[in-house]
Design a protein around this motif. Structure first.
Motif, short mmCIF file in Angstrom:
data_model
loop_
_atom_site.label_atom_id
_atom_site.label_comp_id
_atom_site.label_asym_id
_atom_site.label_seq_id
_atom_site.Cartn_x
_atom_site.Cartn_y
_atom_site.Cartn_z
N ASP A 1 14.81 -9.05 -8.29
CA ASP A 1 16.15 -9.71 -7.47
C ASP A 1 16.69 -9.76 -6.25
N THR A 2 16.46 -8.09 -6.51
CA THR A 2 16.73 -7.71 -5.15
C THR A 2 15.73 -8.02 -3.23
N TYR A 3 15.06 -8.08 -3.97
CA TYR A 3 13.58 -8.46 -2.54
C TYR A 3 12.92 -9.65 -3.04
N GLY A 4 13.19 -10.69 -4.06
CA GLY A 4 12.22 -11.62 -4.77
C GLY A 4 11.34 -11.99 -5.55
N HIS A 5 11.54 -13.30 -5.73
CA HIS A 5 9.97 -13.26 -6.63
C HIS A 5 8.60 -13.08 -6.49
N THR A 6 8.50 -13.83 -4.59
CA THR A 6 7.26 -13.09 -3.74
C THR A 6 7.05 -12.22 -4.19
N VAL A 7 8.37 -10.85 -3.61
CA VAL A 7 7.95 -9.82 -3.68
C VAL A 7 7.65 -8.87 -4.59
N GLY A 8 8.45 -9.65 -5.86
CA GLY A 8 7.86 -8.97 -7.87
C GLY A 8 6.42 -8.83 -8.37
N ASP A 9 6.31 -11.02 -6.94
CA ASP A 9 4.43 -10.91 -7.99
C ASP A 9 3.41 -9.83 -7.15
N GLY A 10 3.67 -9.69 -6.09
CA GLY A 10 3.00 -8.87 -4.80
C GLY A 10 3.03 -7.47 -5.53
N LEU A 11 3.84 -7.10 -6.66
CA LEU A 11 4.28 -5.96 -6.97
C LEU A 11 3.18 -5.69 -8.33
N LEU A 12 3.11 -6.97 -8.94
CA LEU A 12 2.08 -7.06 -10.25
C LEU A 12 0.96 -6.90 -10.18
N ARG A 13 0.75 -7.94 -9.27
CA ARG A 13 -0.72 -8.06 -8.53
C ARG A 13 -1.25 -6.21 -8.18
N GLU A 14 -0.45 -5.52 -7.44
CA GLU A 14 -0.56 -4.47 -7.12
C GLU A 14 -0.59 -3.49 -7.87
N THR A 15 -0.10 -3.91 -8.87
CA THR A 15 0.12 -2.35 -10.41
C THR A 15 -1.20 -2.94 -11.04
N ALA A 16 -1.84 -4.18 -11.18
CA ALA A 16 -2.85 -4.50 -11.57
C ALA A 16 -4.35 -3.33 -11.31
N LYS A 17 -3.61 -3.89 -10.21
CA LYS A 17 -5.26 -3.13 -9.28
C LYS A 17 -4.97 -1.79 -9.32
N ARG A 18 -3.92 -1.27 -9.00
CA ARG A 18 -3.88 0.49 -9.12
C ARG A 18 -4.40 0.41 -10.56
N ILE A 19 -4.19 0.52 -11.39
CA ILE A 19 -4.63 0.15 -12.74
C ILE A 19 -6.10 0.31 -13.04
N LYS A 20 -6.67 -1.22 -12.37
CA LYS A 20 -8.10 -1.49 -12.67
C LYS A 20 -8.67 0.15 -11.97
N ASN A 21 -8.01 0.47 -10.85
CA ASN A 21 -9.36 1.98 -10.35
C ASN A 21 -9.01 2.91 -10.85
N LEU A 22 -8.31 2.28 -12.06
CA LEU A 22 -8.45 4.30 -12.94
C LEU A 22 -9.18 4.43 -14.10
N VAL A 23 -9.29 3.01 -14.37
CA VAL A 23 -9.55 3.34 -15.76
C VAL A 23 -10.76 3.00 -15.91
N ARG A 24 -11.97 3.27 -17.12
CA ARG A 24 -13.39 3.71 -17.09
C ARG A 24 -13.84 1.71 -17.26
N LYS A 25 -15.34 1.39 -17.47
CA LYS A 25 -15.61 0.00 -16.99
C LYS A 25 -15.47 0.21 -18.40
N GLU A 26 -15.85 0.04 -19.51
CA GLU A 26 -15.67 0.04 -20.90
C GLU A 26 -13.95 -0.32 -21.68
N ASP A 27 -12.95 0.22 -20.51
CA ASP A 27 -12.03 0.07 -20.77
C ASP A 27 -11.23 -1.16 -20.80
#
Length: 704
Positions: free
Chosen positions: A323-349
């Motif tokens: 709400d504060t920064y807009g949907h473009t920033v929100g979408d960017g944060l969601l993509r960054e979230t996905a990247k951070r999670i994928k960098n931590l999990v095992r290959k089989e997860d």
């Protein structure tokens, strides 16, 4: 004057009669005639032309001939450019243009009218540019039709976008069209006389050949997907139709292969398939694919008796950021979230964007119920690092809920629902934490993670301490060595023994740094004792299997010996049986390198665990250490005495020394002497002590 008027009237009458005769001739002649002015506009159309074209003259006069609802084509079927049409050529060049064949689309019949066109320019006296052009049209439609189907087939063959190649009855290629060369890169000369199979890619499976053989034997046509070769670039998928051509006797004479490159279609199809099962923003599996993967994995887990876990995480206060920064920033944060999670999990997860700012991680085949907590804590830690999106510095955190299979559910929906419930409890607990669906497991896992975190800081906080316990010759009572034993002075729990923290260090990987610190400081202490003139023969240091598995372990030992100026002959490494579990060539090589350098090896805790007796043939150890669990009851338990006797006999049979740990009484010492044990260690001689204690004086040793 009267004579002049009479002559003038006579000339006018003659002109009118001549014009009338011309108009009658123009209207009634069988030849289709059209007059066009210097701009190409139709000025006059006779009755024959009107009937031929199937259009009333008022639709033609005053308009350009090409604009009179006609689609004009050449004989080869291509569009006839306006500037090349005969009437305009005559006007432009001032010369007649004869015998040009044009196809004019007849709207009434919905077919093409074929005409031969003659165009003759007409000039006024003294002018060099024609002021009009006379165009005649001759209907040659029947003639064109009689040229027939073969000509049309040739047009189609040469201009169709699909690739075509024709084979004879023996399936040898005899003809190809231009599109064939465009699509495959092969020319007529490249493929003439070759089998149709020459164009097949190796990507085709064997069934394709079987289907084609059936298709060309008694079946009129076949359709299917075939991978084809390209002369220069990569093979490509094609949609192919194979049709059989028969003669009047019903015998196959030719086979016609019509195909198109469907690479783009396949990519589109794959993209649509990807979108059906993936989130378009983060490219992660969506809940449909997540459910399918969990369903499949749970079937295997149920069959194999393994455990699995679902981690449900949510970005704390994401709505406020959106709400504060807009949907473009929100979408960017969601993509960054996905990247951070994928960098931590095992290959089989499996990582999935479940909905909005909610993500799910599915861990299959987990070793124990507490292991998902390690990933949960890593996720929490990585989210504590600010995210920089579109120039904004966003401080974020996450709350994680964990459910376990089969404890918290035996189907996908139940596991996700329970993990979601645990996540909401994490939010109620203040966010930025994880919770199991079971509160008891949450407490245990949190304590373990807290312990691991504190252990990692123990080195820089100087909380680790080395104690030393002497090893003596059982027959003479003289000192033969000293074992170094690490302790941890926990800031709140006090002094902790290795059994309380070494398993955590091994599981977390911290054992590598811890073990290196122990080895470095034990060798330094040994150097000090020697410099003080104390005759200590060996310093024994425990080495974990995790340390020994590292490829640089031998180099690390050699570097420490060099930096402490300690001869390798003073060092003894005690290894648990697990270090040799794989019995690999790499392990054997490393052991031999250590021994070749002058370092003694001892198998610690011999008699417990899963050490293979067969390994004793291959590993160059010098000593076996009997576990204290056998010594404590050696006087009262006949089985323990028998096992101890067997181990000693085995060691001596292999020309190894044997040392017993956990000796607490003279009676135990005497028993071990009678059994032939060489050395001993335990509270009878000394408890583990700090290096500056009077341990050596107690054993009768004094500095030189």
């Amino acid at each position: 004057m009267i004579l002049q008027l009479t002559k003038s009237k006579l000339a006018i009458d003659t002109l009118r009669i001549s014009e009338a005769k011309y108009r009658s001739l123009f209207e009634n002649i069988d030849q289709s005639v059209i007059y066009l002015d210097a701009t190409g506009m139709v000025m006059a159309v006779n009755q024959a032309a009107e009937q031929l074209l199937g259009l009333p003259r008022d639709m033609l006069i005053g308009r350009k001939f090409v604009d009179s609802c006609f689609n004009v084509i050449k004989e080869d079927g291509s569009d006839f450019p306006e500037e090349q049409q005969p009437s305009l050529l005559s006007l432009r060049t001032g010369k007649p243009v004869e015998g040009v064949v044009m196809g004019l689309f007849n709207t009434e019949r919905q077919s093409y009218l074929w005409v031969a066109v003659h165009s003759v320019p007409e000039f006024r006296v003294g002018e060099h540019q024609p002021h009009q052009v006379l165009m005649t049209l001759t209907d040659i439609t029947r003639q064109k039709q009689s040229e027939g189907k073969l000509s049309m087939a040739s047009v189609i063959f040469n201009n169709i976008g699909e690739g075509i190649f024709v084979t004879d009855k023996d399936k040898k290629i005899i003809s190809v069209n231009e599109a064939f060369t465009t699509i495959t890169g092969f020319t007529q000369q490249d493929v003439y006389g070759k089998s149709a199979h020459f164009l097949h890619s190796k990507k085709n499976n064997l069934k394709i050949d079987d289907e084609l053989n059936k298709a060309t034997e008694g079946v009129n046509s076949w359709q299917g997907e075939i991978w084809r070769r390209h002369k220069i670039s990569m093979d490509f998928p094609s949609w192919t139709t194979v049709s059989e051509v028969k003669n009047s006797s019903g015998e196959a004479t030719h086979y016609v292969h019509v195909f198109m490159d469907i690479t783009h279609f396949k990519k589109t199809q794959d993209h649509l398939g990807f979108l059906a099962y993936h989130d378009p923003l983060t490219k992660l599996p969506n809940r449909l694919l997540l459910k399918d993967r969990i369903d499949h994995s749970l079937q295997n887990a149920l069959r194999e008796g393994s455990q699995a876990a679902v981690l449900f995480l949510d970005i704390d206060r994401f709505k406020g950021i959106n709400d504060t920064y807009g949907h473009t920033v929100g979408d960017g944060l969601l993509r960054e979230t996905a990247k951070r999670i994928k960098n931590l999990v095992r290959k089989e997860d499996t990582v999935s964007r479940y909905a909005g700012d909610e993500f799910v991680v599915f861990m299959e085949n987990i070793p124990d119920a507490k292991s998902p907590a390690k990933l949960a804590q890593k996720l929490i830690d990585t989210f504590n690092t600010p995210a920089y999106i579109k120039g904004y510095r966003l401080k974020i955190s996450t709350s994680v809920g964990i459910s376990l299979f089969p404890q918290n559910g035996k189907d996908t929906d139940t596991l996700i629902k329970n993990a979601d419930a645990a996540m909401y409890r994490a939010k109620k607990e203040g966010r930025n934490n994880f919770q199991y669906y079971s509160q008891e497991l949450t407490t245990e896992a949190s304590e373990k993670i807290s312990m691991e975190s504190a252990l990692r800081q123990s080195l820089e906080r100087h909380e680790l301490i080395l104690y030393y316990q002497p090893q003596v010759c059982l027959k003479t009572g003289k000192l033969v060595g000293v074992e170094s034993l690490v302790r941890w002075m926990h800031p709140t729990l006090g002094l902790m023994s290795p059994r309380q923290f070494i398993p955590i260090a091994e599981e977390s990987g911290f054992i590598v740094a811890l073990g290196e610190w122990v080895l470095q400081n034990a060798c330094l202490q040994m150097r000090r004792w020697l410099d003080q003139g104390l005759n200590v023969n060996k310093i024994a240091v425990n080495v974990s299997a995790v340390q020994f598995a590292r490829s640089d372990f031998v180099a690390t030992v050699e570097q420490i010996l060099q930096s402490t100026k300690l001869a390798p002959s003073y060092l003894e490494l005690e290894l648990t049986g697990g270090s040799f579990m794989d019995n690999s060539e790499q392990t054997i090589k490393a052991l031999n390198q250590l021994v070749a350098a002058g370092i003694d090896l001892t198998i610690d805790d011999f008699g417990v665990g899963c050490f293979s007796f067969n390994n004793l043939k291959r590993i160059p150890v010098k000593k076996l250490k009997i576990n204290s669990s056998f010594i404590v009851d050696v006087l009262t338990n006949i089985n323990n005495e028998t096992i101890t006797r067997a181990v000693i006999a085995l060691g001596h049979g292999l020309h190894l020394q044997v040392i017993a740990m956990g000796i607490e009484s003279k009676a135990q010492q005497n028993c071990l002497v009678n059994l032939g044990c060489d050395e001993g260690q335990g509270y009878l001689y000394s408890s583990p002590v700090l290096p500056w204690s009077n341990i050596f004086q107690q054993l009768g040793m004094k500095p030189k």
